[in-house]
Write a protein that holds these residues in place. Structure first.
Motif, PDB file in Angstrom:
ATOM      1  N   THR A   1       0.817  -1.214   0.000  1.00 52.84           N
ATOM      2  CA  THR A   1       0.000   0.000   0.000  1.00 52.84           C
ATOM      3  C   THR A   1       0.854   1.270   0.000  1.00 52.84           C
ATOM      4  N   GLU A   2       2.161   1.123  -0.149  1.00 52.89           N
ATOM      5  CA  GLU A   2       3.026   2.299  -0.218  1.00 52.89           C
ATOM      6  C   GLU A   2       2.685   3.108  -1.466  1.00 52.89           C
ATOM      7  N   HIS A   3       2.715   4.431  -1.323  1.00 60.62           N
ATOM      8  CA  HIS A   3       2.462   5.347  -2.441  1.00 60.62           C
ATOM      9  C   HIS A   3       1.140   5.014  -3.130  1.00 60.62           C
ATOM     10  N   PHE A   4       0.107   4.811  -2.350  1.00 62.45           N
ATOM     11  CA  PHE A   4      -1.175   4.324  -2.873  1.00 62.45           C
ATOM     12  C   PHE A   4      -1.745   5.228  -3.961  1.00 62.45           C
ATOM     13  N   PHE A   5      -1.755   6.538  -3.739  1.00 61.72           N
ATOM     14  CA  PHE A   5      -2.383   7.446  -4.710  1.00 61.72           C
ATOM     15  C   PHE A   5      -1.655   7.406  -6.049  1.00 61.72           C
TER      16      PHE A   5
ATOM     17  N   LYS B   1       0.179   4.962  -7.198  1.00 62.90           N
ATOM     18  CA  LYS B   1      -0.095   3.649  -7.790  1.00 62.90           C
ATOM     19  C   LYS B   1      -1.486   3.604  -8.408  1.00 62.90           C
ATOM     20  N   ALA B   2      -2.465   4.226  -7.738  1.00 62.70           N
ATOM     21  CA  ALA B   2      -3.836   4.210  -8.246  1.00 62.70           C
ATOM     22  C   ALA B   2      -3.933   4.944  -9.584  1.00 62.70           C
ATOM     23  N   VAL B   3      -3.246   6.074  -9.711  1.00 65.02           N
ATOM     24  CA  VAL B   3      -3.275   6.828 -10.967  1.00 65.02           C
ATOM     25  C   VAL B   3      -2.603   6.028 -12.082  1.00 65.02           C
ATOM     26  N   ILE B   4      -1.429   5.494 -11.795  1.00 65.56           N
ATOM     27  CA  ILE B   4      -0.710   4.678 -12.784  1.00 65.56           C
ATOM     28  C   ILE B   4      -1.531   3.440 -13.157  1.00 65.56           C
ATOM     29  N   HIS B   5      -2.134   2.821 -12.151  1.00 66.72           N
ATOM     30  CA  HIS B   5      -2.974   1.637 -12.351  1.00 66.72           C
ATOM     31  C   HIS B   5      -4.127   1.949 -13.295  1.00 66.72           C
ATOM     32  N   TYR B   6      -4.814   3.055 -13.060  1.00 60.19           N
ATOM     33  CA  TYR B   6      -5.947   3.445 -13.901  1.00 60.19           C
ATOM     34  C   TYR B   6      -5.499   3.666 -15.350  1.00 60.19           C
ATOM     35  N   ILE B   7      -4.373   4.336 -15.529  1.00 59.21           N
ATOM     36  CA  ILE B   7      -3.862   4.597 -16.880  1.00 59.21           C
ATOM     37  C   ILE B   7      -3.515   3.281 -17.582  1.00 59.21           C
ATOM     38  N   ILE B   8      -2.850   2.381 -16.868  1.00 59.90           N
ATOM     39  CA  ILE B   8      -2.510   1.072 -17.447  1.00 59.90           C
ATOM     40  C   ILE B   8      -3.775   0.314 -17.828  1.00 59.90           C
TER      41      ILE B   8
END
Length: 135
Positions: free
Chosen positions: A61-65, A67-74
């Motif tokens: 859960t480190e750097h969650f926000f 990761k969430a933005v990168i995750h959404y783009i991927i």
């Protein structure tokens, strides 16, 4: 490894359910109610691939926000690619916008579902710990 498999399974169920809901809404709006068997296999494949990506990205859960933005783009790139491969969309601005919005809807659905189930699991564990500590 077992924790990863459990997380993958949770993501798979939520994402696949969300994709089915989006497909149902899109079919209802377009009037194209009939789905062939390939679409169901495509949905399962999509759910597996995006669940795998989700489970890998959110192993910690480190750097969650970020990761969430990168995750959404991927996920948007994956779904646009798969949408083109499966014939779910055309490579035009309106198709891309609809896919990005569909990914957002599934993303929100998955986040809310995971939050509710994880919250209930944490509450259950806390109550069990309280009972154990009272003994």
């Amino acid at each position: 490894m077992m924790k990863f498999i459990i997380e993958f399974a949770k993501f798979f169920v939520c994402i696949t359910t969300g994709v089915i809901i989006i497909c149902a809404v899109n079919c209802s709006l377009s009037g194209d109610i009939v789905l062939n068997g390939d679409v169901l296999w495509n949905i399962l494949f999509t759910g597996m691939l995006t669940a795998l990506v989700s489970a890998v990205i959110f192993r910690s859960t480190e750097h969650f926000f970020i990761k969430a933005v990168i995750h959404y783009i991927i996920l948007c790139f994956i779904m646009i690619f798969l949408g083109l491969q499966f014939g779910w969309m055309q490579l035009e601005l309106s198709g891309i916008i609809m896919m990005v919005l569909s990914v957002a809807a599934v993303y929100i659905f998955t986040c809310l579902t995971r939050y509710i189930t994880d919250y209930k699991d944490a509450d259950r564990m806390n109550k069990a710990l309280e009972r154990r500590n009272k003994k």
